[in-house]
Design a protein around this motif. Structure first.
Motif, PDB file in Angstrom:
ATOM      1  N   THR A  94      40.931  40.228  40.478  1.00  0.00           N
ATOM      2  CA  THR A  94      40.841  40.770  41.834  1.00  0.00           C
ATOM      3  C   THR A  94      41.049  39.696  42.889  1.00  0.00           C
ATOM      4  OG1 THR A  94      39.154  42.177  40.905  1.00  0.00           O
ATOM      5  CG2 THR A  94      39.471  42.268  43.273  1.00  0.00           C
ATOM      6  N   GLU A  98      42.082  42.376  48.584  1.00  0.00           N
ATOM      7  CA  GLU A  98      41.949  43.757  48.127  1.00  0.00           C
ATOM      8  C   GLU A  98      40.698  44.424  48.681  1.00  0.00           C
ATOM      9  OE1 GLU A  98      43.025  44.646  44.003  1.00  0.00           O
ATOM     10  OE2 GLU A  98      43.258  42.492  43.724  1.00  0.00           O
ATOM     11  N   GLN A 117      37.735  48.150  38.882  1.00  0.00           N
ATOM     12  CA  GLN A 117      38.623  47.662  39.933  1.00  0.00           C
ATOM     13  C   GLN A 117      40.035  48.233  39.800  1.00  0.00           C
ATOM     14  OE1 GLN A 117      38.117  45.728  42.581  1.00  0.00           O
ATOM     15  NE2 GLN A 117      40.261  45.546  43.153  1.00  0.00           N
ATOM     16  N   GLY A 221      42.279  49.857  43.141  1.00  0.00           N
ATOM     17  CA  GLY A 221      43.099  48.772  42.625  1.00  0.00           C
ATOM     18  C   GLY A 221      44.589  48.956  42.795  1.00  0.00           C
TER      19      GLY A 221
END
Lengths: 238, 494, 168
Positions: A94, A98, A117, A221
């Motif tokens: 990640t 984001e 995620q 995601g």
């Protein structure tokens, strides 16, 4: 009240003075937080912006509120660590950008269930529908409870409007049109998910809570994955 | 103090000093907080036992939304931290600070507003969290109207606290007061900053900080809630109640100065160790990690000062269950404050993060340090505060052994379960180079025995608290039966 | 602070509810430990950020490179070998990853039936492998290639073919 010994200087000027103690304590506890948190507001030292990451749609935001209400984050993280094993299991690690529009953040601190995620697009809508109804039918051995109430409760467009308007106040860039059209957008997005559920043999209404939750989970995601693939993220400085 | 034998008059080097001030203290407020502590200990730990059952046996919530793990876990943590630990801190603070400063609390009305306000906050937590009304920040889940109530009640407490310091009848502030002061100041700062939210409706709000900034602020808060709600006030309590119970001088004044200042300065930096391997800037993570390591010595300073105060009294530890509780509490403090820095090291954190190891770690602190020290204080205070003996003194030893066994089962199971998770999640098949255990539920199923063992440990610990509560109830009944005229009319001002 | 004799009472007892305090020196090992952690902290920061210039991204790249060397990735799509061993291995993969949608007996559910005569995305081994590897985004079928790796994709294709009515 006889003092047995001469007092040391610090005892006279600090430990015998309530106000001084309080001020020194307040200073001592402030330094660390200031040093660590204030740079987060600087464009250079803080988290990078990731082009292509956009705010959630109203239905997805409603789903996120349900995710918060049910405490999904107590068992599921939304943070893939930069190691090979994590990437094999969950996908790309990640990036900071984001999370830009996450108010509140939902990184989680415990994985009783897997990380979510990059769960967006991993399974069909119908899988989620079935999973929340009976987690063990899709994931044998799961200890997740069942969530039957999500299939009868309805998303209230007024509540969603309150959410989206407040998110705009804290800096999420929603435009006036999005806010004006919330009921129509919920209907349109919900209808698409209902149609996809139908192919899996399930019937639902566009404003069912489960539909909103699926909308949110299917979004998770996706922006980040696309941005990373497009090379929008620079490697953070070492 | 005429009708009840004053325990403050027990022979010790300072009996005359204490006798001087007898009668001026507000002990009624201490009794209120005492009762609340025992009540919320039962509630908070029962909730813990229940959610432990839910992980071992998922149908336990009986299909009821309000009883799911996701909604009850925050209620368990809030009940234990703010209700049980909060109330024992207030019990100990109101009892000890009046005596240490030789004055009654500055304002009795503020004391009562503090007490009832705090209990009301806890009740409103129980009425909101199971219904899914939450802000989702760990240990700051309570919705914004309750946050405002907390702020008001905390200001009331702070005014009363500093007012009492202002009107004190001594010059010197004893080390316990320093620790209490850091508690009052820091919790105010943490609470306000981490709850900067814009309300959307009466029950929902969104934080002004977003993404990783929100995460960093939250873990600055979360980590220091542990530091300044579960550590510094308890060290203050230790500095008062441990030397009182052993009747020995504190080992080292200068050690207390050094470890106090280093602890309050260093602790606040350690928050980012909750976000290791996240996308939070790496320099912040490094700071979180190295400051955690530097915390070992300041933390152990408290442990050393506690344990060395027991010099010459170790024979009494064998016979006095209150000292047993204290010794185990201080030892668990030492262990937990070693394990914490250990888990903050990047490589160790990579294995332990997200796993049951962390749950085991916080419980060795919460059950071992906070729980055991609280029980010691409650048992020590009971005869002194209520002016009647414990009806079942032998139960105290039983409680000690049950609780200790419970903690051992709890921490061992979570340690083993956490290592299982950490190792299985990352295991790579040597021939294919792919995940050895790609199916998540496979690892979940492996954890079942550890969850049952944890449940057994938690149940034992809870059982000990039930025994303690029963002991207090039986003692109150017995006192009422023997002295009907005075039993209920203990002077409000002891 | 000068060295005083041990166990000297400071004499604030009257001001702290009778609790007396000694002013004993701090244990040497404790002071040493404190200094050691401070030195270590400074050393770690210097090493991690300035000398070795470490970072998560570099660490990850090193891990990936090492894995690439140890388990070289085949550039071709998986081959399907209809050996009993491959079929047995494929069954394990199928039950772990595919059964949730396609049913434990391949009868279908969330995803389509794999033992009937309808082959939506082609019935040859190559087509089946491609479907598994690349997924069917529109229907929500994930891209299993990177998750399973070529070998497992080949095995699970073998298993599906062995169970089904696809031409071999």
């Amino acid at each position: 009240m006889a003092e047995a010994q001469k007092d040391s200087w610090h005892r006279r000027v600090i430990e015998a003075k309530g106000g001084t103690m309080a001020i020194f304590t307040a200073i001592a506890i402030s330094v660390g937080g200031l040093v660590e948190i204030t740079p987060m507001f600087s464009a250079k030292l803080g988290p990078e912006h990731l082009a292509g990451v956009t705010p959630l749609t109203p239905l997805e935001a409603a789903g996120r509120d349900i995710y918060i209400r049910e405490g999904c984050f107590t068992c599921h993280s939304q943070m893939i660590r930069p190691t090979r094993a994590e990437m094999l299991r969950y996908g790309e690690w990640t990036r900071a950008g984001e999370y830009e529009y996450d108010h509140p953040f939902l990184l989680g601190s415990r994985r009783i269930g897997p990380d979510l995620q990059r769960v967006g697009g991993k399974y069909p809508d119908a899988w989620h529908y079935q999973h929340m109804k009976d987690p063990r039918s899709t994931s044998p051995g799961s200890v997740m409870p069942t969530y039957p109430w999500l299939y009868t409760a309805k998303v209230d467009p007024l509540e969603v409007a309150a959410t989206v308007r407040t998110l705009r106040k804290v800096g999420v860039p929603y435009d006036d049109q999005t806010i004006a059209d919330i009921p129509q957008q919920i209907q349109a997005e919900g209808t698409a998910i209902v149609a996809s559920l139908k192919t899996g043999g399930f019937t639902a209404a566009p404003d069912d809570e489960i539909v909103a939750l699926i909308a949110y989970l299917q979004r998770l995601g996706k922006d980040g994955t696309a941005a990373i693939k497009a090379g929008a993220t620079k490697a953070p400085a070492p | 103090m005429a009708t009840v034998p004053s325990p403050d008059a027990t022979p010790s080097q300072a009996a005359p000093a204490r006798a001087l001030s007898a009668g001026v203290y507000d002990d009624a407020i201490v009794k209120l907080f005492f009762t609340a502590t025992v009540t919320w200990a039962l509630v908070g730990m029962l909730l813990g036992v229940f959610i432990a059952l839910e992980l071992a046996w998922w149908p336990a919530n009986a299909g009821i939304a309000q009883l799911t793990f996701g909604r009850l876990r925050p209620l368990h943590t809030n009940a234990v931290i703010f209700a049980f630990c909060g109330n024992i801190c207030f019990t100990g603070i109101y009892y000890s600070m009046q005596r240490l400063l030789k004055t009654r609390m500055w304002n009795d009305t503020l004391s009562r507003l503090h007490f009832w306000g705090w209990q009301l906050i806890i009740v409103s937590a129980a009425l909101t969290l199971p219904f899914g009304l939450t802000q989702s920040h760990e240990y700051a889940e309570l919705i914004w109207p309750i946050d405002w109530a907390i702020t008001i009640v905390w200001v009331i407490f702070a005014i009363n606290f500093f007012g009492t310091i202002a009107v004190r009848k001594v010059d010197h502030l004893y080390v316990a007061i320093w620790f209490y002061m850091s508690f009052v100041i820091t919790i105010a700062v943490l609470h306000i900053v981490n709850n900067l939210q814009i309300p959307a409706t009466l029950t929902r709000s969104y934080p002004v900080f977003g993404g990783l900034t929100d995460a960093l602020v939250q873990w600055w808060y979360g980590h220091n809630a542990v530091a300044f709600f579960l550590t510094t006030p308890f060290l203050g309590l230790m500095y008062y109640f441990l030397p009182r119970a052993v009747e020995k001088p504190v080992y080292s004044y200068r050690l207390s100065i050094i470890h106090f200042w280093s602890l309050v300065f260093l602790y606040i930096w350690a928050g980012p160790h909750h976000l290791l391997y996240s996308a939070v800037p790496e320099w912040a993570q490094t700071l979180g990690m190295v400051f955690s390591i530097m915390l070992i010595a300041p933390s152990w300073g408290g442990m050393i000062n506690g344990l060395l105060t027991l010099r010459g009294a170790w024979d009494r530890v064998r016979t006095d269950p209150i000292l047993k509780f204290m010794v185990v509490a201080v030892s668990f403090y030492g262990m937990a404050t070693f394990e914490g820095p250990l888990l903050s090291i990047r490589a160790v954190n990579a294995l332990g993060h997200y796993t049951n190891w962390i749950i085991g770690h916080v419980h060795s602190g919460a059950l071992g340090w906070n729980g055991m020290l609280s029980f010691a204080i409650l048992y020590w205070l009971y005869p002194r505060l209520f002016g009647r003996p414990l009806a079942k003194p032998e139960w105290v030893t039983t409680h000690f052994w049950i609780a200790t066994t419970g903690i051992v089962l709890y921490t061992v199971s979570m340690w083993a379960g956490g290592l299982t998770e950490g190792l299985f999640w990352r295991a790579i098949d040597a021939t294919t180079g792919q995940l050895r255990y790609p199916v998540w539920a496979y690892v979940v199923e492996k954890l079942a025995p550890f969850y049952w063992m944890r449940l057994a440990g938690g149940t034992l610990f809870f059982g000990g608290v039930v025994l303690m509560a029963l002991n207090f109830i039986i003692s109150a009944r017995a006192a009422r039966a023997t002295t009907p005229a005075t039993g209920d009319v203990l002077p409000a001002r002891a | 602070m000068s060295k005083k004799e041990r166990d000297q009472i400071l004499g604030h007892g009257a001001e702290s509810d009778g609790i007396e305090e000694y002013d004993n020196p701090m244990p040497n090992w404790w002071v040493g430990l404190f200094y050691a952690t401070i030195v270590w902290a400074a050393g770690y920061v210097a090493y991690y950020h300035f000398i070795a210039k470490k970072s998560y991204v570099r660490e990850l790249a090193a891990q990936m490179a090492e894995a690439e060397q140890r388990w070289p990735r085949s550039t071709q799509l998986a081959k399907v070998e209809m050996t009993p061993a491959a079929i047995a291995a494929g069954e394990v993969v199928f039950q772990a990853n595919c059964a949730a949608c396609h049913g434990a007996a391949l009868q279908g559910g969330i995803g389509p039936n794999l033992v009937d005569t309808t082959w939506i995305h082609g019935s040859t081994p190559e087509e089946i492998v491609a479907t598994i590897t690349n997924g069917v985004a529109a229907k929500g079928m994930p891209t299993w290639g990177p998750i399973l790796g070529n070998e497992k994709v080949g095995e699970v294709a073998a298993y599906i073919i062995s169970k089904g009515q696809a031409p071999q």
